[in-house]
Design an enzyme around this catalytic site. Sequence first.
Site, PDB file in Angstrom:
ATOM      1  N   LYS A   1       0.861  -1.175   0.000  1.00  0.00           N
ATOM      2  CA  LYS A   1       0.000   0.000   0.000  1.00  0.00           C
ATOM      3  C   LYS A   1       0.902   1.230   0.000  1.00  0.00           C
ATOM      4  O   LYS A   1       1.419   1.642   1.024  1.00  0.00           O
ATOM      5  CB  LYS A   1      -0.934   0.057   1.212  1.00  0.00           C
TER       6      LYS A   1
ATOM      7  N   GLU B   1       9.478  17.146  14.066  1.00  0.00           N
ATOM      8  CA  GLU B   1       9.971  16.893  12.717  1.00  0.00           C
ATOM      9  C   GLU B   1       9.209  17.805  11.745  1.00  0.00           C
ATOM     10  O   GLU B   1       8.012  17.635  11.534  1.00  0.00           O
ATOM     11  CB  GLU B   1       9.765  15.424  12.346  1.00  0.00           C
TER      12      GLU B   1
ATOM     13  N   GLU C   1      10.105   2.155  10.279  1.00  0.00           N
ATOM     14  CA  GLU C   1      11.131   3.170  10.022  1.00  0.00           C
ATOM     15  C   GLU C   1      10.405   4.502  10.054  1.00  0.00           C
ATOM     16  O   GLU C   1       9.595   4.803   9.177  1.00  0.00           O
ATOM     17  CB  GLU C   1      11.799   2.918   8.668  1.00  0.00           C
TER      18      GLU C   1
ATOM     19  N   CYS D   1      13.578  11.723   6.245  1.00  0.00           N
ATOM     20  CA  CYS D   1      13.523  11.413   7.673  1.00  0.00           C
ATOM     21  C   CYS D   1      14.878  11.552   8.357  1.00  0.00           C
ATOM     22  O   CYS D   1      14.939  11.792   9.559  1.00  0.00           O
ATOM     23  CB  CYS D   1      12.957  10.009   7.881  1.00  0.00           C
TER      24      CYS D   1
END
Length: 481
Positions: A173, A382, A248, A282
């Site tokens: 997905k 973030e 992750e 990231c």
Amino acid sequence: MQSTKFYIDGRWVDPQERRLLDVVDPSSELPLAQISLGSAADIDHAVSSARRAFSQWSDVAVQDRIELLRRLVEIYSARIDEMASVISSEMGAPLTLARTAQAASGLSHLRIFLGEFENFRFEDVLSSQAPDDRIIREPIGVCGLITPWNWPMNQVCLKAAPAMTAGCTVVLKPSEIAPLSSMLFAEFIDRAGYPAGVFNLVNGDGPTAGEALARHADVDMISFTGSSRAGAAVSRAAADSFKRVALELGGKSPYIIFDDLDVAAAAARCARSCFTNTGQSCDAPTRMLVERSAYEQAIEAARAVAAEMQPDDPRKEGNHIGPLVSKAQFDKVQELIFAALGEGARLVAGGPGRPADFDKGYFTRPTIFADVENDMRIAREEVFGPVLAIMPFDNEEEAIRLANDTVYGLSSYIQTGDSARAQRVARKIRAGVVRLNGASRGPGSPFGGYKHSGIGREGGRWGIEEYLEIKAVAGWSRSAA
């Protein structure tokens, strides 16, 4: 590519329910394509296909699975420019970056896994002291792969290649924001000749398709890349069926610069890395920690990079940055820029709003804040945009404390002319990846994080092991073998 169909059981099929979504070009804010959003019924269809295929696929000789991976590499390599163009259109990466980094990273991972599987041992003797104990590594089963929009092929190839070649079957997905590259990858899979059901693709959003995949009782493992918030939701959905979960997740990576080397060059490297991919990585070094004696020098070097790396049309070649991927991402980045101003950080470059030459598209200015405190939102959250926070430190101990003062632990960067100090600080940093003085990670190096940055590792032999169960057999007859 069949934009409104799903790839299930070796065929492009219509969804069970008609729910359509526009894929938006982030540089123009206009529809680029239209896809279908999958339902729980579509996920069930794909999982059933993967489950049926697993018993035969897991018995296929490893060398035959390797040969299919080799064919996939050939197809991907021949069509890499097409892949780069799709990635640039769907998520806004400038064409040079889309070709040399985005599309290229996927192909690189496929090639690395080819070499790793050629030498991987699926069976071994426990030890010379226990020669009749056999350790067997077996494919875990049906794997649900949920991948992000920011590095689509990097993540699809890191997951699908080791899973399938290890003998698992998969349901992918991809992000509904940038799904077209994954649909092209499904076409590559089909052309390579993988058996029906080994690879399946269902587009959809997280709360519906992602939740159904994570919760499905016939899925043996979920591998997810995305935000820490979404990773927690995936873990909760997977818990009832006790499936393996690999995550992750996010990062707030520190970039530590000591004053005993070329500070300007180090600071420029940090800023370029932070702004690359419009800050949507990231492991981007978004917190620059600088020894106080070199602080202003580093700020000026970073400011110069911000002036160079201005936004431009992603369909152009060059080292500029593209737009952010979506309006939601643009709004989030703007909110955090305003928060930094409100909390008293010193604006060095950029700032809120679009660049002057843009009246449409999700373009934002490369932005730098200095005099940042580590309790400010800009230092703790973030951002996932081209925003760099700079703060000073007075000694090695303070640098380590500031670097570790975060819920994240994905990557970190250390710049110093003292190799003993570099290694000493690297051992103290709580992060899954540490890069010293600009060194690149080697082929097959494991990638993943500590704390809220995830569980497990991707890449190389570590990435293969994620998709295997370990069976210990005592009393193995060597003569029978």
